[in-house]
Write a protein that holds these residues in place. Structure first.
Motif: not given
Length: 112
Positions: A1-14, A19-21
């Motif tokens: 699914m291609d969601l339109q995410l704010p950049e910081v949310v996309s970074d958080l998911l990545t 598993y990069d705390s």
């Protein structure tokens, strides 16, 4: 699914996927607050320790399913799975974002 995410949310998911705390905590402001299971984690170090511990214990995987929000607030719904009772579970991540940093995150069970 291609969601339109704010950049910081996309970074958080990545960061979560990898598993990069350090990168995960880097998505938050210095004074950010996370509320998860009625516990509060204040500041980057506490957030880093919290996510590191959660990932080691539960091997969390997030599959985002929906995002709705305005510029500074949003709700990310994700199916979260891992080594915990009730897995998988749909959770809502209630976000407050300022200057591309998360200032507040509250995780709740999703109503969807």
């Amino acid at each position: 699914m291609d969601l339109q995410l704010p950049e910081v949310v996309s970074d958080l998911l990545t960061a979560q996927k990898n598993y990069d705390s350090d990168a995960y905590a880097g998505c938050f402001s210095e004074t950010a607050l996370v509320i998860d299971e009625e516990k509060e984690y204040k500041g980057k170090k506490a957030i880093k320790d919290w996510i590191e511990d959660a990932n080691q214990q539960f091997k969390i995987a997030m599959e985002p399913t929906k995002y709705s929000g305005t510029g500074s607030t949003g709700i990310l719904t994700a199916v979260v799975s891992g080594d915990f009772d009730g897995s998988p579970v749909a959770l809502d991540y209630h976000l407050e974002i300022t200057d591309n940093k998360i200032t507040r995150l509250e995780i709740t069970l999703s109503n969807t």
